[in-house]
Design a protein around this motif. Sequence first.
Motif, PDB file in Angstrom:
ATOM      1  N   LEU A   1       0.820  -1.207   0.000  1.00 47.39           N
ATOM      2  CA  LEU A   1       0.000   0.000   0.000  1.00 47.39           C
ATOM      3  C   LEU A   1       0.859   1.265   0.000  1.00 47.39           C
ATOM      4  N   LYS A   2       1.963   1.239   0.699  1.00 42.51           N
ATOM      5  CA  LYS A   2       2.870   2.399   0.678  1.00 42.51           C
ATOM      6  C   LYS A   2       3.330   2.709  -0.736  1.00 42.51           C
ATOM      7  N   ALA A   3       3.575   1.660  -1.527  1.00 38.40           N
ATOM      8  CA  ALA A   3       4.041   1.860  -2.904  1.00 38.40           C
ATOM      9  C   ALA A   3       3.009   2.598  -3.751  1.00 38.40           C
ATOM     10  N   GLN A   4       1.745   2.552  -3.307  1.00 38.19           N
ATOM     11  CA  GLN A   4       0.672   3.266  -4.009  1.00 38.19           C
ATOM     12  C   GLN A   4       0.250   4.528  -3.257  1.00 38.19           C
ATOM     13  N   ASN A   5       1.110   4.960  -2.339  1.00 37.88           N
ATOM     14  CA  ASN A   5       0.864   6.178  -1.542  1.00 37.88           C
ATOM     15  C   ASN A   5      -0.364   6.054  -0.647  1.00 37.88           C
ATOM     16  N   PHE A   6      -0.659   4.834  -0.204  1.00 39.22           N
ATOM     17  CA  PHE A   6      -1.731   4.608   0.757  1.00 39.22           C
ATOM     18  C   PHE A   6      -1.094   4.435   2.135  1.00 39.22           C
ATOM     19  N   PRO A   7      -1.453   5.251   3.130  1.00 41.86           N
ATOM     20  CA  PRO A   7      -0.882   5.084   4.466  1.00 41.86           C
ATOM     21  C   PRO A   7      -1.413   3.815   5.120  1.00 41.86           C
ATOM     22  N   ALA A   8      -0.519   2.991   5.632  1.00 41.34           N
ATOM     23  CA  ALA A   8      -0.937   1.723   6.230  1.00 41.34           C
ATOM     24  C   ALA A   8       0.014   1.333   7.350  1.00 41.34           C
ATOM     25  N   VAL A   9      -0.525   0.564   8.306  1.00 42.08           N
ATOM     26  CA  VAL A   9       0.278   0.059   9.421  1.00 42.08           C
ATOM     27  C   VAL A   9      -0.120  -1.397   9.674  1.00 42.08           C
ATOM     28  N   SER A  10       0.743  -2.090  10.432  1.00 49.37           N
ATOM     29  CA  SER A  10       0.421  -3.450  10.881  1.00 49.37           C
ATOM     30  C   SER A  10       1.055  -3.666  12.238  1.00 49.37           C
ATOM     31  N   GLY A  11       0.572  -4.691  12.937  1.00 49.85           N
ATOM     32  CA  GLY A  11       1.202  -5.071  14.194  1.00 49.85           C
ATOM     33  C   GLY A  11       2.554  -5.716  13.928  1.00 49.85           C
ATOM     34  N   ALA A  12       3.316  -5.919  14.988  1.00 52.59           N
ATOM     35  CA  ALA A  12       4.677  -6.429  14.839  1.00 52.59           C
ATOM     36  C   ALA A  12       4.761  -7.944  14.749  1.00 52.59           C
ATOM     37  N   HIS A  13       3.707  -8.650  15.121  1.00 51.36           N
ATOM     38  CA  HIS A  13       3.817 -10.106  15.230  1.00 51.36           C
ATOM     39  C   HIS A  13       2.714 -10.860  14.509  1.00 51.36           C
ATOM     40  N   GLY A  14       2.195 -10.286  13.413  1.00 56.09           N
ATOM     41  CA  GLY A  14       1.217 -10.989  12.614  1.00 56.09           C
ATOM     42  C   GLY A  14      -0.137 -11.085  13.291  1.00 56.09           C
ATOM     43  N   ALA A  15      -0.967 -12.007  12.755  1.00 58.78           N
ATOM     44  CA  ALA A  15      -2.329 -12.166  13.255  1.00 58.78           C
ATOM     45  C   ALA A  15      -2.385 -13.240  14.328  1.00 58.78           C
ATOM     46  N   GLY A  16      -3.344 -13.115  15.215  1.00 57.67           N
ATOM     47  CA  GLY A  16      -3.520 -14.101  16.269  1.00 57.67           C
ATOM     48  C   GLY A  16      -4.158 -13.461  17.490  1.00 57.67           C
ATOM     49  N   LYS A  17      -4.853 -14.260  18.232  1.00 55.96           N
ATOM     50  CA  LYS A  17      -5.552 -13.755  19.407  1.00 55.96           C
ATOM     51  C   LYS A  17      -4.562 -13.118  20.387  1.00 55.96           C
ATOM     52  N   GLY A  18      -4.866 -11.893  20.795  1.00 56.14           N
ATOM     53  CA  GLY A  18      -4.024 -11.192  21.761  1.00 56.14           C
ATOM     54  C   GLY A  18      -2.811 -10.494  21.171  1.00 56.14           C
ATOM     55  N   LYS A  19      -2.643 -10.560  19.848  1.00 61.95           N
ATOM     56  CA  LYS A  19      -1.466  -9.932  19.236  1.00 61.95           C
ATOM     57  C   LYS A  19      -1.678  -8.445  18.923  1.00 61.95           C
ATOM     58  N   TRP A  20      -2.916  -7.990  19.032  1.00 56.46           N
ATOM     59  CA  TRP A  20      -3.147  -6.547  18.907  1.00 56.46           C
ATOM     60  C   TRP A  20      -2.948  -5.946  20.296  1.00 56.46           C
ATOM     61  N   LEU A  21      -1.956  -5.079  20.434  1.00 59.84           N
ATOM     62  CA  LEU A  21      -1.539  -4.607  21.745  1.00 59.84           C
ATOM     63  C   LEU A  21      -2.115  -3.230  22.092  1.00 59.84           C
ATOM     64  N   PRO A  22      -2.220  -2.924  23.374  1.00 59.72           N
ATOM     65  CA  PRO A  22      -2.796  -1.633  23.794  1.00 59.72           C
ATOM     66  C   PRO A  22      -2.072  -0.428  23.203  1.00 59.72           C
ATOM     67  N   GLN A  23      -0.738  -0.515  23.052  1.00 61.66           N
ATOM     68  CA  GLN A  23      -0.016   0.635  22.506  1.00 61.66           C
ATOM     69  C   GLN A  23      -0.359   0.889  21.033  1.00 61.66           C
ATOM     70  N   TYR A  24      -0.812  -0.148  20.318  1.00 58.96           N
ATOM     71  CA  TYR A  24      -1.251   0.060  18.946  1.00 58.96           C
ATOM     72  C   TYR A  24      -2.529   0.905  18.936  1.00 58.96           C
ATOM     73  N   THR A  25      -3.456   0.543  19.810  1.00 58.33           N
ATOM     74  CA  THR A  25      -4.706   1.307  19.918  1.00 58.33           C
ATOM     75  C   THR A  25      -4.414   2.752  20.305  1.00 58.33           C
ATOM     76  N   GLU A  26      -3.508   2.944  21.250  1.00 64.94           N
ATOM     77  CA  GLU A  26      -3.155   4.289  21.710  1.00 64.94           C
ATOM     78  C   GLU A  26      -2.620   5.138  20.557  1.00 64.94           C
ATOM     79  N   ALA A  27      -1.814   4.508  19.688  1.00 62.62           N
ATOM     80  CA  ALA A  27      -1.210   5.246  18.568  1.00 62.62           C
ATOM     81  C   ALA A  27      -2.242   5.678  17.537  1.00 62.62           C
ATOM     82  N   LEU A  28      -3.427   5.038  17.547  1.00 65.19           N
ATOM     83  CA  LEU A  28      -4.444   5.326  16.531  1.00 65.19           C
ATOM     84  C   LEU A  28      -5.634   6.116  17.064  1.00 65.19           C
ATOM     85  N   LYS A  29      -5.544   6.578  18.275  1.00 61.52           N
ATOM     86  CA  LYS A  29      -6.644   7.341  18.865  1.00 61.52           C
ATOM     87  C   LYS A  29      -7.002   8.553  18.004  1.00 61.52           C
TER      88      LYS A  29
END
Length: 251
Positions: free
Chosen positions: A155-183
């Motif tokens: 998506l960056k290559a097409q000038n679309f802003p995008a982010v992902s978590g550091a450890h892929g998909a899985g239960k509990g892998k979305w961390l509180p600091q990720y939510t905080e960064a997107l408030k």
Amino acid sequence: MTFEEFCSHLQGIEGKGKQRTALCPAHGDKHQSLSVSEGEDGRILVKCHYGCSTKDIVSAMGLTLQDLFPTPEKKPAKKLERKIVATYNYTDIDGNFLNQKTRWQTPDGKTFTWSHKEGGQWRKGHKGPPVLYNLPATKRDFLYIVEGEKDVETLKAQNFPAVSGAHGAGKGKWLPQYTEALKGKEVAIIQDNDENGKAFALEIAQALTGKTKSVKLLDLSRVWPEIPEKGDVSDMLEAMGQIEGLRALLK
């Protein structure tokens, strides 16, 4: 079985080299009527001059006909080869380097390793708390959330802003600091086309609801009905073409 191993099972063995005589184990032999030799291909040749069959001879020794053939030479285990597919630099919101994640392709699939720098020297492992990949994108008011770094780069290559978590998909892998960064942001979550990807996207949406300005969950199968199992946004843009894929993504 080797020739010497075979001979060690016989009684009254005489001779040297590849030609021996011994007491035949298949009958009450008292005169070394058994001839034993090794063929050029490593096979063990036996002949009882009294008339015992080869099968009876090896059976009397507690062996089988297969034991007359040389043991296949064991080949050394092939060293597993792996190669680097991509490296992803994790930074703080201002672009200062924090950690590097390396994606490896192995005979069994893919694997990841982490490294960081201390005193200008590379060290193994992850240092500090995990942060979103492409964290500087959170300076934007709207951005996409995808499952992994590869899709962020697509998506960056097409000038679309995008982010992902550091450890892929899985239960509990979305961390509180990720939510905080997107408030306060507007976000669109692009889910991978499998049960794990959909469950993870829903977990993210639930974590962000009430914390971000808006949350939208995008199902790629609605615009790409032929999407394969585990298909992602990178696969969609490759299959549909960048222009058509992006138009579908923006609908």
